[in-house]
Design an enzyme around this catalytic site. Structure first.
Site, PDB file in Angstrom:
ATOM      1  N   ASP A 138       0.813  -1.216   0.000  1.00 19.58           N
ATOM      2  CA  ASP A 138       0.000   0.000   0.000  1.00 19.58           C
ATOM      3  C   ASP A 138       0.848   1.269   0.000  1.00 19.58           C
ATOM      4  O   ASP A 138       2.005   1.264   0.420  1.00 19.58           O
ATOM      5  CB  ASP A 138      -0.917   0.015   1.221  1.00 19.58           C
ATOM      6  CG  ASP A 138      -1.919  -1.122   1.225  1.00 19.58           C
ATOM      7  OD1 ASP A 138      -2.225  -1.625   0.135  1.00 19.58           O
ATOM      8  OD2 ASP A 138      -2.379  -1.507   2.319  1.00 19.58           O
ATOM      9  N   LYS A 139       0.247   2.352  -0.420  1.00 16.90           N
ATOM     10  CA  LYS A 139       0.929   3.644  -0.498  1.00 16.90           C
ATOM     11  C   LYS A 139       1.641   3.998   0.806  1.00 16.90           C
ATOM     12  O   LYS A 139       2.806   4.390   0.808  1.00 16.90           O
ATOM     13  CB  LYS A 139      -0.092   4.737  -0.842  1.00 16.90           C
ATOM     14  CG  LYS A 139       0.471   6.156  -0.794  1.00 16.90           C
ATOM     15  CD  LYS A 139      -0.626   7.197  -0.946  1.00 16.90           C
ATOM     16  CE  LYS A 139      -0.089   8.602  -0.728  1.00 16.90           C
ATOM     17  NZ  LYS A 139      -1.151   9.629  -0.752  1.00 16.90           N
TER      18      LYS A 139
END
Length: 303
Positions: A138-139
């Site tokens: 994820d970011k």
């Protein structure tokens, strides 16, 4: 384009067509699905219907996923930490806040944009938008990510992922003190029916297994290590929330009152796999970033 088919079950009877298709296409949003229906990429029993069509048991739904509009992916001179690189693979320590690959909402500034600048050869298996990307994080999750520099390497790494022979360990800070040293969460994950922007433990979701070990207990928090047996979207974040120990700083699955950290306290610390060409077992470790470590230090002071 890819063609798909589904026969409506008794449990699905009465569901709106667009909502059911969202459940069957985890990577597509409801607005995308509605545009597919409007543009007649979807048929029910051989005919075209509207998005609000109420599905009936036995309905034969067929749909074709249209090709995405190509976006130009530009190489960008963005500093990245390449932990290891040879002619076949690269291992990158992705910083918190960096998106892995371009999308409509993030056309630039991603890890792929940086990789195209620093690594001139990347596999093309996942197409122009995700060159070299075998798996994602994820970011706001930091840590180790493997990259394939040719299609042969990509196929080998993808097969190892599928066969669950790649060793991936994460560390995380979670809310509340976990009262047992080890645990396994085995709960299926799918789209949250109450919020399509989230994932959740849902009946009929994809199998998901997370093992965890408590590394240290702090007042109201636990520092844990997680080992993924499967790789579902937001798996650790969803599973830890499911057992009522959500990740600290998680804006999507955590509580509002949490640690002052920008994004979930989750770091991909360990990565090990078989080299796709030499067969050598490769192991990599990367300590959490400074902001993560600072939170651990602050928790230690409270103890």
């Amino acid at each position: 384009m890819s063609s798909n088919n589904h026969i409506v079950t008794a449990e699905e009877q009465g569901a709106r067509l667009d909502k059911l298709l969202v459940d069957l296409n985890s990577d597509a949003s409801r607005s995308q699905i509605q545009s597919w229906i409007k543009d007649q990429y979807v048929m029910v029993n051989g005919g075209h219907v509207k998005s609000n069509y109420k599905c009936q048991e036995g309905d034969d739904i067929s749909w074709t996923v249209p090709e995405a509009e190509p976006l130009e992916v530009v190489a960008e001179d963005i500093p990245i930490h390449i932990v290891y690189e040879d002619k076949d693979i690269a291992v990158v320590n992705k910083p918190r806040g960096m998106v892995v690959h371009p999308s409509a909402g993030h056309p630039s500034g991603t890890l792929v944009n940086a990789l195209l600048y620093h690594c001139h050869d990347l596999s093309g298996i996942n197409g122009v938008m995700r060159p070299g990307i075998v798996h994602r994080i994820d970011k706001d999750t930091s840590g180790l990510l493997m990259v394939a520099k040719n299609d042969k390497a990509h196929a080998s790494l993808a097969e190892q992922l599928s066969e669950k022979t790649i060793d991936r360990k994460y560390v995380a800070i979670v809310h509340r003190e976990i009262q047992h040293e080890y645990g396994t969460i085995e709960a299926p994950i799918g789209r949250d029916p109450k919020d399509r922007q989230k994932m959740a433990v849902v009946e009929g979701g994809k199998d998901a297994v997370t093992h965890f070990k408590v590394l240290h207990l702090y007042p109201e928090f636990s520092y844990i290590e997680c080992v993924l047996e499967t790789g579902r979207t937001h798996q650790i974040r969803v599973h830890m929330r499911y057992i009522e120990h959500p990740l600290a700083g998680d804006p999507k699955y955590g509580p509002r009152r949490t640690l002052p950290i920008d994004g979930q306290a989750l770091h991909a610390k360990h990565l090990a796999f078989e080299h796709p060409t030499t067969g050598e077992w490769m192991e990599f470790d990367q300590e959490p970033p400074e902001a993560f470590q600072k939170q651990l230090d602050e928790l230690q002071k409270r103890s």
